[in-house]
Write a protein that holds these residues in place. Sequence first.
Motif, short mmCIF file in Angstrom:
data_model
loop_
_atom_site.label_atom_id
_atom_site.label_comp_id
_atom_site.label_asym_id
_atom_site.label_seq_id
_atom_site.Cartn_x
_atom_site.Cartn_y
_atom_site.Cartn_z
N PHE A 26 0.88 -1.17 0.00
CA PHE A 26 0.00 0.00 0.00
C PHE A 26 0.91 1.21 0.00
CE2 PHE A 26 -2.36 3.28 2.45
CZ PHE A 26 -3.50 3.37 1.68
N ALA A 27 0.91 1.97 -1.09
CA ALA A 27 1.86 3.07 -1.27
C ALA A 27 1.14 4.41 -1.24
CB ALA A 27 2.61 2.92 -2.59
N ILE A 28 1.67 5.32 -0.39
CA ILE A 28 1.15 6.68 -0.37
C ILE A 28 2.33 7.67 -0.42
CG2 ILE A 28 -0.97 6.14 0.87
CD1 ILE A 28 0.36 7.35 3.39
N ALA A 29 2.03 8.88 -0.83
CA ALA A 29 3.02 9.96 -0.85
C ALA A 29 2.29 11.26 -0.57
CB ALA A 29 3.72 10.04 -2.20
N ASP A 30 3.00 12.21 -0.01
CA ASP A 30 2.52 13.58 0.12
C ASP A 30 1.19 13.74 0.87
OD1 ASP A 30 4.60 15.04 -1.64
OD2 ASP A 30 3.91 13.40 -2.92
N ALA A 79 -3.08 13.48 0.54
CA ALA A 79 -3.96 14.50 1.12
C ALA A 79 -5.23 14.70 0.30
CB ALA A 79 -3.20 15.82 1.25
N LEU A 80 -5.16 14.37 -1.00
CA LEU A 80 -6.33 14.48 -1.87
C LEU A 80 -7.06 13.17 -2.06
CD1 LEU A 80 -4.92 16.84 -4.67
CD2 LEU A 80 -6.24 17.45 -2.64
N GLY A 81 -6.61 12.12 -1.35
CA GLY A 81 -7.30 10.83 -1.41
C GLY A 81 -6.75 9.88 -2.43
N PHE A 82 -5.46 9.98 -2.78
CA PHE A 82 -4.85 9.10 -3.77
C PHE A 82 -3.87 8.14 -3.10
CE2 PHE A 82 -5.42 12.99 -6.58
CZ PHE A 82 -6.57 12.51 -7.19
N ALA A 83 -3.75 6.96 -3.68
CA ALA A 83 -2.81 5.94 -3.21
C ALA A 83 -2.64 4.91 -4.32
CB ALA A 83 -3.30 5.27 -1.92
N ALA A 84 -1.81 3.90 -4.07
CA ALA A 84 -1.64 2.80 -5.01
C ALA A 84 -1.53 1.50 -4.25
CB ALA A 84 -0.39 3.02 -5.87
N GLU A 103 -8.01 6.03 5.98
CA GLU A 103 -8.82 4.87 6.35
C GLU A 103 -9.71 4.43 5.19
OE1 GLU A 103 -9.27 4.91 11.11
OE2 GLU A 103 -10.50 6.40 10.07
N GLU A 104 -10.26 5.38 4.46
CA GLU A 104 -11.08 5.02 3.29
C GLU A 104 -10.22 4.35 2.22
OE1 GLU A 104 -14.05 7.04 -0.05
OE2 GLU A 104 -13.25 8.28 1.57
N LEU A 105 -9.02 4.85 2.03
CA LEU A 105 -8.10 4.22 1.06
C LEU A 105 -7.75 2.80 1.47
CD1 LEU A 105 -5.77 7.27 0.37
CD2 LEU A 105 -7.16 6.09 -1.35
N LEU A 106 -7.56 2.58 2.76
CA LEU A 106 -7.27 1.23 3.25
C LEU A 106 -8.44 0.29 2.99
CD1 LEU A 106 -5.44 2.02 6.60
CD2 LEU A 106 -4.45 0.86 4.62
N ASP A 107 -9.66 0.78 3.18
CA ASP A 107 -10.84 -0.04 2.89
C ASP A 107 -10.88 -0.43 1.42
OD1 ASP A 107 -11.71 0.02 5.51
OD2 ASP A 107 -13.09 1.71 5.20
N ILE A 108 -10.55 0.52 0.54
CA ILE A 108 -10.54 0.25 -0.90
C ILE A 108 -9.43 -0.74 -1.25
CG2 ILE A 108 -10.17 1.29 -3.18
CD1 ILE A 108 -11.34 3.90 -1.95
N ALA A 109 -8.29 -0.61 -0.59
CA ALA A 109 -7.13 -1.44 -0.91
C ALA A 109 -7.34 -2.91 -0.57
CB ALA A 109 -5.90 -0.91 -0.19
N GLU A 162 -8.44 5.73 -5.45
CA GLU A 162 -8.85 7.07 -5.06
C GLU A 162 -10.00 6.99 -4.08
OE1 GLU A 162 -10.55 11.21 -7.09
OE2 GLU A 162 -9.91 9.51 -8.35
N ALA A 163 -9.92 7.75 -3.00
CA ALA A 163 -11.02 7.87 -2.05
C ALA A 163 -11.88 9.06 -2.47
CB ALA A 163 -10.48 8.08 -0.64
N ILE A 164 -13.15 8.81 -2.74
CA ILE A 164 -14.05 9.86 -3.21
C ILE A 164 -15.06 10.15 -2.12
CG2 ILE A 164 -15.70 10.56 -4.98
CD1 ILE A 164 -14.34 8.55 -6.86
#
Length: 224
Positions: free
Chosen positions: A9-13, A197-202, A22-28, A221-223
Amino acid sequence: METPEMRLFAIADPHGNYSRIEELLDIAGDIDVVLIAGDITNFGPDEKALELFSLFDQPILAVPGNCDHDSIIKVIEDSRAINLHNRSFVMDDVLFLGLGGSNPTPFCTPFEIQECEYEENISMLLGRSTGNEKRIVTLTHAPPFGVLDEVGGMHVGCRALNMFLDRADLMVCGHIHEARGIKKYGKTTIVNPGMAALGFAAVIGLDTENKEHNINVKLIEAIR
């Protein structure tokens, strides 16, 4: 027979804004390792990083960004996260190499490093990988020059980081908010997961045994 895959699970910035993690983790879904590619805070305070680390149950590998103070390194080292700045770390069949900060910018941010120092540090890290049979993943804040580094039509990446290209299997970077994406250079897959910070990850699937297998990258993307 199932492929032995490590899910990253990769994030930056995140820049101190962890509201969408937390929403990104749910999506991942299921993940094995968290990679944090710098700018953990927005010019401090260093201890803000602990709030981010508390959101994860998985092992965390982190490097600072140019908008972090270099004193954040001690905070990372004293936490449950692993400081990967100018370090190597082996997990399963993967060798992780890391460098934080950025090459000089026009903005005189707190953690900037000269190209010559980057080159010395990268040479040392690559020396540790000599004869390595493991897959190599690099975690940096700045991107390599000419790859996911364009701002206003100009390339602003770190030239020394190009030493990793076609040697590492995977490079995870950030820094250039406008350059979210995935690129391939030789055998190296380069990923900028976008601004957390804008809800992006990989989410990245890495076969830990077969270097010939593709690296699977999904930008999420967390929307709200």
